[in-house]
Design a protein around this motif. Structure first.
Motif, mmCIF file in Angstrom:
data_model
loop_
_atom_site.group_PDB
_atom_site.id
_atom_site.type_symbol
_atom_site.label_atom_id
_atom_site.label_comp_id
_atom_site.label_asym_id
_atom_site.label_seq_id
_atom_site.Cartn_x
_atom_site.Cartn_y
_atom_site.Cartn_z
ATOM 1 N N GLY A 57 -49.439 38.731 0.000
ATOM 2 C CA GLY A 57 -49.489 39.288 -1.337
ATOM 3 C C GLY A 57 -48.248 40.047 -1.769
ATOM 4 O O GLY A 57 -48.265 40.721 -2.788
ATOM 5 N N TRP A 58 -47.145 39.919 -1.012
ATOM 6 C CA TRP A 58 -45.958 40.660 -1.401
ATOM 7 C C TRP A 58 -44.777 39.791 -1.821
ATOM 8 O O TRP A 58 -43.711 40.315 -2.153
ATOM 9 C CB TRP A 58 -45.535 41.664 -0.340
ATOM 10 N N SER A 59 -44.939 38.462 -1.829
ATOM 11 C CA SER A 59 -43.860 37.599 -2.326
ATOM 12 C C SER A 59 -44.405 36.202 -2.595
ATOM 13 O O SER A 59 -45.555 35.899 -2.300
ATOM 14 C CB SER A 59 -42.707 37.515 -1.321
ATOM 15 N N GLU A 60 -43.568 35.345 -3.135
ATOM 16 C CA GLU A 60 -43.944 33.948 -3.402
ATOM 17 C C GLU A 60 -43.531 33.004 -2.268
ATOM 18 O O GLU A 60 -43.711 31.799 -2.374
ATOM 19 C CB GLU A 60 -43.302 33.486 -4.722
ATOM 20 N N TRP A 61 -42.941 33.518 -1.184
ATOM 21 C CA TRP A 61 -42.508 32.660 -0.081
ATOM 22 C C TRP A 61 -43.703 31.996 0.591
ATOM 23 O O TRP A 61 -44.719 32.619 0.832
ATOM 24 C CB TRP A 61 -41.706 33.458 0.940
ATOM 25 N N ARG A 62 -43.527 30.684 0.880
ATOM 26 C CA ARG A 62 -44.579 29.879 1.515
ATOM 27 C C ARG A 62 -44.002 29.157 2.735
ATOM 28 O O ARG A 62 -42.801 28.934 2.819
ATOM 29 C CB ARG A 62 -45.081 28.822 0.526
ATOM 30 N N THR A 63 -44.872 28.756 3.625
ATOM 31 C CA THR A 63 -44.438 28.001 4.798
ATOM 32 C C THR A 63 -44.015 26.605 4.356
ATOM 33 O O THR A 63 -44.745 25.929 3.642
ATOM 34 C CB THR A 63 -45.570 27.888 5.828
ATOM 35 N N ALA A 64 -42.825 26.169 4.795
ATOM 36 C CA ALA A 64 -42.317 24.840 4.452
ATOM 37 C C ALA A 64 -42.195 23.939 5.688
ATOM 38 O O ALA A 64 -42.562 22.761 5.632
ATOM 39 C CB ALA A 64 -40.957 24.949 3.760
ATOM 40 N N ASP A 65 -41.673 24.470 6.776
ATOM 41 C CA ASP A 65 -41.444 23.671 7.981
ATOM 42 C C ASP A 65 -41.662 24.528 9.216
ATOM 43 O O ASP A 65 -41.297 25.702 9.237
ATOM 44 C CB ASP A 65 -39.998 23.150 8.020
ATOM 45 N N MET A 66 -42.248 23.918 10.238
ATOM 46 C CA MET A 66 -42.412 24.575 11.528
ATOM 47 C C MET A 66 -41.830 23.647 12.592
ATOM 48 O O MET A 66 -42.146 22.458 12.625
ATOM 49 C CB MET A 66 -43.879 24.895 11.796
ATOM 50 N N TYR A 67 -40.959 24.202 13.444
ATOM 51 C CA TYR A 67 -40.270 23.433 14.470
ATOM 52 C C TYR A 67 -40.660 23.978 15.843
ATOM 53 O O TYR A 67 -40.553 25.179 16.095
ATOM 54 C CB TYR A 67 -38.760 23.552 14.302
ATOM 55 N N THR A 68 -41.093 23.086 16.719
ATOM 56 C CA THR A 68 -41.541 23.498 18.044
ATOM 57 C C THR A 68 -41.016 22.499 19.062
ATOM 58 O O THR A 68 -41.095 21.296 18.832
ATOM 59 C CB THR A 68 -43.085 23.511 18.112
ATOM 60 N N TRP A 69 -40.477 22.998 20.174
ATOM 61 C CA TRP A 69 -40.094 22.081 21.236
ATOM 62 C C TRP A 69 -40.100 22.732 22.601
ATOM 63 O O TRP A 69 -40.066 23.938 22.730
ATOM 64 C CB TRP A 69 -38.784 21.377 20.974
ATOM 65 N N ILE A 70 -40.203 21.854 23.606
ATOM 66 C CA ILE A 70 -40.137 22.241 25.014
ATOM 67 C C ILE A 70 -39.029 21.411 25.651
ATOM 68 O O ILE A 70 -39.081 20.178 25.634
ATOM 69 C CB ILE A 70 -41.455 21.943 25.757
ATOM 70 N N ASP A 71 -38.027 22.091 26.185
ATOM 71 C CA ASP A 71 -36.940 21.418 26.900
ATOM 72 C C ASP A 71 -37.235 21.572 28.396
ATOM 73 O O ASP A 71 -36.967 22.609 28.997
ATOM 74 C CB ASP A 71 -35.595 22.043 26.527
ATOM 75 N N THR A 72 -37.805 20.540 28.981
ATOM 76 C CA THR A 72 -38.338 20.610 30.341
ATOM 77 C C THR A 72 -37.261 20.801 31.402
ATOM 78 O O THR A 72 -37.477 21.494 32.390
ATOM 79 C CB THR A 72 -39.142 19.323 30.655
ATOM 80 N N ASP A 73 -36.089 20.198 31.227
ATOM 81 C CA ASP A 73 -35.061 20.281 32.267
ATOM 82 C C ASP A 73 -33.890 21.194 31.885
ATOM 83 O O ASP A 73 -32.823 21.119 32.477
ATOM 84 C CB ASP A 73 -34.567 18.896 32.652
ATOM 85 N N TYR A 74 -34.087 22.109 30.950
ATOM 86 C CA TYR A 74 -33.003 22.985 30.516
ATOM 87 C C TYR A 74 -32.495 23.876 31.651
ATOM 88 O O TYR A 74 -31.304 24.052 31.839
ATOM 89 C CB TYR A 74 -33.456 23.851 29.333
ATOM 90 N N TYR A 75 -33.409 24.455 32.421
ATOM 91 C CA TYR A 75 -33.037 25.343 33.519
ATOM 92 C C TYR A 75 -33.123 24.668 34.876
ATOM 93 O O TYR A 75 -32.541 25.158 35.843
ATOM 94 C CB TYR A 75 -33.949 26.580 33.536
ATOM 95 N N ASN A 76 -33.874 23.588 34.971
ATOM 96 C CA ASN A 76 -34.097 22.916 36.246
ATOM 97 C C ASN A 76 -33.987 21.412 36.009
ATOM 98 O O ASN A 76 -34.849 20.819 35.371
ATOM 99 C CB ASN A 76 -35.480 23.287 36.791
ATOM 100 N N SER A 77 -32.942 20.798 36.551
ATOM 101 C CA SER A 77 -32.712 19.370 36.305
ATOM 102 C C SER A 77 -33.812 18.490 36.879
ATOM 103 O O SER A 77 -33.910 17.313 36.522
ATOM 104 C CB SER A 77 -31.350 18.941 36.864
ATOM 105 N N ASP A 78 -34.674 19.036 37.739
ATOM 106 C CA ASP A 78 -35.796 18.271 38.297
ATOM 107 C C ASP A 78 -37.027 18.325 37.396
ATOM 108 O O ASP A 78 -38.047 17.711 37.708
ATOM 109 C CB ASP A 78 -36.163 18.784 39.691
ATOM 110 N N GLY A 79 -36.971 19.086 36.291
ATOM 111 C CA GLY A 79 -38.094 19.139 35.361
ATOM 112 C C GLY A 79 -38.299 17.782 34.706
ATOM 113 O O GLY A 79 -37.344 17.082 34.356
ATOM 114 N N PHE A 80 -39.565 17.388 34.544
ATOM 115 C CA PHE A 80 -39.898 16.052 34.047
ATOM 116 C C PHE A 80 -40.986 16.178 32.981
ATOM 117 O O PHE A 80 -42.010 16.824 33.211
ATOM 118 C CB PHE A 80 -40.395 15.202 35.219
ATOM 119 N N LEU A 81 -40.741 15.575 31.810
ATOM 120 C CA LEU A 81 -41.754 15.525 30.758
ATOM 121 C C LEU A 81 -42.679 14.355 31.055
ATOM 122 O O LEU A 81 -42.288 13.199 30.964
ATOM 123 C CB LEU A 81 -41.089 15.356 29.388
#
Length: 176
Positions: free
Chosen positions: A26-50
């Protein structure tokens, strides 16, 4: 999940990301337009597997069911396990931007900012199954981003929606 495997461990990840736009508060006209979600399985561990993820791209449906898990015999798994849940995507298009070759589960929820879903509190719940060697580190990165939109001022000069840049957080997840 208890896979009875001495080689690998599987983790079912149920992500929850919520947006509470200014219009709902109730304090502005801003609305949700886009939501971005991700999991990077091997970012810290190269053995990570999706191993699995859900949902995939959807158009014109009111709800999506997320089903993830690992089956018996998959990379030496000794048991089958899965999880399922649903969430509403009315007036939302889910774009699957995942890439198994990069061990990346990635979703863009394109929210109709001019509909109720853009004006009200909204939560998305994608999920993924990750596999790591039992003996190594179990670490990955999660990304949660959002973009808001404000309608045009028809009485003013602008006749286009105004959008923010993506605001985001990234989280380093580490399991013992």
């Amino acid at each position: 999940m208890n896979d009875n495997s001495a080689s690998y461990g599987w983790f079912d990840i149920h992500l929850r990301q919520q947006s509470v736009p200014g219009k709902e508060l109730g304090w502005s006209e801003w609305r949700t337009a886009d939501m971005y979600t991700w999991i990077d399985t091997d970012y810290y561990n190269s053995d990570g597997f999706l191993s699995d993820y859900s949902p995939t791209t959807t158009y014109g449906v009111r709800a999506v069911t997320v089903s993830i898990g690992a089956g018996a015999g998959e990379s030496r798994a000794q048991a089958s396990a899965s999880q399922s849940w649903s969430y509403t995507i009315r007036d939302v298009v889910v774009h699957d931007q995942s890439d198994f070759s990069q061990e990346l589960a990635k979703w863009w929820h394109d929210v109709a900012e001019d509909k109720a879903v853009g004006k009200d509190t909204y939560m998305i719940e994608p999920g993924a199954t990750l596999r790591f060697p039992e003996s190594g580190a179990k670490e990955w990165k999660e990304h949660y981003g959002i973009r808001y939109a404000k309608p045009p001022k028809w009485w003013g000069l602008g006749r286009n929606w105004h959008y923010t840049t993506e605001s985001w957080i990234e989280v380093h997840i580490a399991m013992g």
